[in-house]
Enzyme design. Structure first.
Site, PDB file in Angstrom:
ATOM      1  N   ASP A   1       0.815  -1.221   0.000  1.00 17.85           N
ATOM      2  CA  ASP A   1       0.000   0.000   0.000  1.00 17.85           C
ATOM      3  C   ASP A   1       0.850   1.273   0.000  1.00 17.85           C
ATOM      4  O   ASP A   1       0.379   2.313   0.428  1.00 17.85           O
ATOM      5  CB  ASP A   1      -0.923  -0.011   1.228  1.00 17.85           C
ATOM      6  CG  ASP A   1      -2.041   1.010   1.142  1.00 17.85           C
ATOM      7  OD1 ASP A   1      -2.572   1.211   0.036  1.00 17.85           O
ATOM      8  OD2 ASP A   1      -2.390   1.619   2.170  1.00 17.85           O
TER       9      ASP A   1
ATOM     10  N   ASP B   1       4.633   4.764   7.735  1.00 17.49           N
ATOM     11  CA  ASP B   1       3.348   4.118   7.437  1.00 17.49           C
ATOM     12  C   ASP B   1       3.526   2.673   6.974  1.00 17.49           C
ATOM     13  O   ASP B   1       3.383   2.342   5.800  1.00 17.49           O
ATOM     14  CB  ASP B   1       2.576   4.913   6.377  1.00 17.49           C
ATOM     15  CG  ASP B   1       2.167   6.288   6.874  1.00 17.49           C
ATOM     16  OD1 ASP B   1       1.915   6.424   8.090  1.00 17.49           O
ATOM     17  OD2 ASP B   1       2.126   7.227   6.068  1.00 17.49           O
TER      18      ASP B   1
END
Length: 410
Positions: free
Chosen positions: A311, A326
């Site tokens: 992602d 992240d």
């Protein structure tokens, strides 16, 4: 008049036939392109996987080596110095940040910083509206800000579907820290597990906008925050012990530059990105970024592949170097290995010597042994995920073999 009407109808009919024919041809062309792209992907992935029986022995670690940096990191994460002022520790943490590291793996203050993340008094709590998922922005004793990402699933929950399916996994954020140390790339924020009481620690110091998203459900406090996907119908709630578990990360207070990844997915069903359709896609990327940046992105693809974080649609840089922020979309399914996360490696067939040397050192079970030595790892990672990460290292070896045999990689 009737002749004109018939001619108009005829012309419209012919126009519709032409439009239908052109649309059909375009649709067929798109389908063929997708089929060719899928065939290419399958061909490359099948070739890589066919190398697995050979690389497992070829890259087996045949000698013991002293991994002093990892040993030092592990020791430092467990070291606690009593009666230190929080301000002293947080100043140390801020001093570590540079374009080559977000923490210092050799600092004896690592354990103190992780200890404070786990236990320091929360002075203020707010919503962190960055990103698409629920996060809390906390101010800890000593003035350091931290980001809290809650636990949504049991650690043995298998996330099916797309590689980016589901909510963030807090264990992936924590494991990312240790994996970055194992790979000698200390480019993640400091992070650890923390249990928080919404009632005792958050509500008394919460801002009005955070308080407006906290409510009681079946005698438990819940929170949904404010973000792209945040809604009252989908909150996270305390457990039976009135605690909310999650990952707490140091909020690195520097200016990162946000960049769109050349290997970004479309996130649209049935629509492929250009990198998923072109064999020579890397030739389009190379003129647009430096070799240094491309090597960074290959390093990131290896890191993400081990975790199965598919992602990373954007990435951050600090003074021109890519950092690893992240990391919550990893650890979704230990029984699936999305090879396309490795696309920067097997499409560009370029790799840093230092990265390759480190990967070879971790062969033959060394990576797994390192992971198993992480403190309290069974709290946030299952054995199945550890075994999967070990297996993926062999897939990386196989991808390098593909590059050597098919793309002229040294």
């Amino acid at each position: 008049m009737m002749f004109r009407a018939h001619r108009t109808i005829l012309m419209l009919f012919i126009a519709l036939i032409i439009i239908f024919t052109l649309t059909s041809l375009c649709f067929i062309k798109i389908l063929n392109r997708r089929e060719e792209a899928d065939a290419f992907k399958i061909k490359v992935h099948d070739y890589i996987l066919s190398e697995l029986p050979f690389v497992q022995d070829k890259f087996r670690q045949r000698h013991n080596f002293n991994d002093t940096l990892w040993d030092s990191f592990l020791k430092n994460t467990k070291t606690l110095t009593p009666n230190l002022k929080p301000e002293h520790v947080w100043n140390k943490v801020r001093s570590w940040v540079s374009k080559t590291q977000l923490y210092d793996p050799e600092s004896p203050d690592l354990g103190n910083a992780l200890g404070l993340l786990r236990s320091a008094k929360i002075l203020k709590a707010d919503v962190d509206s960055r990103g698409t998922q629920l996060k809390l922005l906390l101010t800890l004793e000593g003035g350091q800000q931290a980001v809290f990402k809650p636990k949504w699933y049991p650690i043995d929950k298998v996330i099916d579907g797309h590689v980016y399916a589901g909510k963030d996994r807090y264990g992936s954020e924590i494991l990312a820290l240790y994996l970055s140390a194992i790979l000698h790339k200390p480019l993640t924020p400091l992070v650890t597990e923390r249990n928080i009481s919404l009632g005792r620690e958050i509500v008394p110091v919460a801002t009005k906008r955070l308080l407006s998203t906290i409510f009681s459900y079946k005698s438990l406090l819940c929170v949904y925050g404010k973000c792209f996907y945040c809604k009252r119908e989908d909150p996270v709630c305390e457990d039976g012990s009135n605690l909310l578990s999650g990952a707490i990360l140091v909020n690195v207070n520097v200016t990162f530059v946000n960049n769109r990844s050349p290997w970004q997915r479309t996130y649209k069903k049935g629509k492929l990105a250009l990198w998923e359709t072109l064999d020579d896609y890397c030739q389009l990327v190379k003129p647009k970024i430096s070799t240094h940046r491309l090597l960074d992105l290959v390093d990131v693809s290896i890191f993400d592949f081990l975790l199965q974080n598919g992602d990373r649609h954007h990435y951050e840089t600090l003074d021109g170097n890519v950092v690893l922020l992240d990391n919550g979309k990893g650890l979704g399914n230990p029984y699936t290995h999305h090879l396309d996360i490795l696309a920067p490696l097997y499409q560009c067939c370029i790799l840093r010597n230092a990265t390759w040397s480190r990967l070879q050192q971790l062969g033959g079970g060394m990576l797994k042994r390192h992971l198993e030595s992480v403190p309290n790892i069974s709290n946030f990672v299952t054995k199945e995920h550890i075994n999967a990460i070990e297996h993926r290292l062999n897939i990386i070896y196989a991808a390098v073999e593909f590059c050597r045999k098919n793309r002229g990689m040294p």
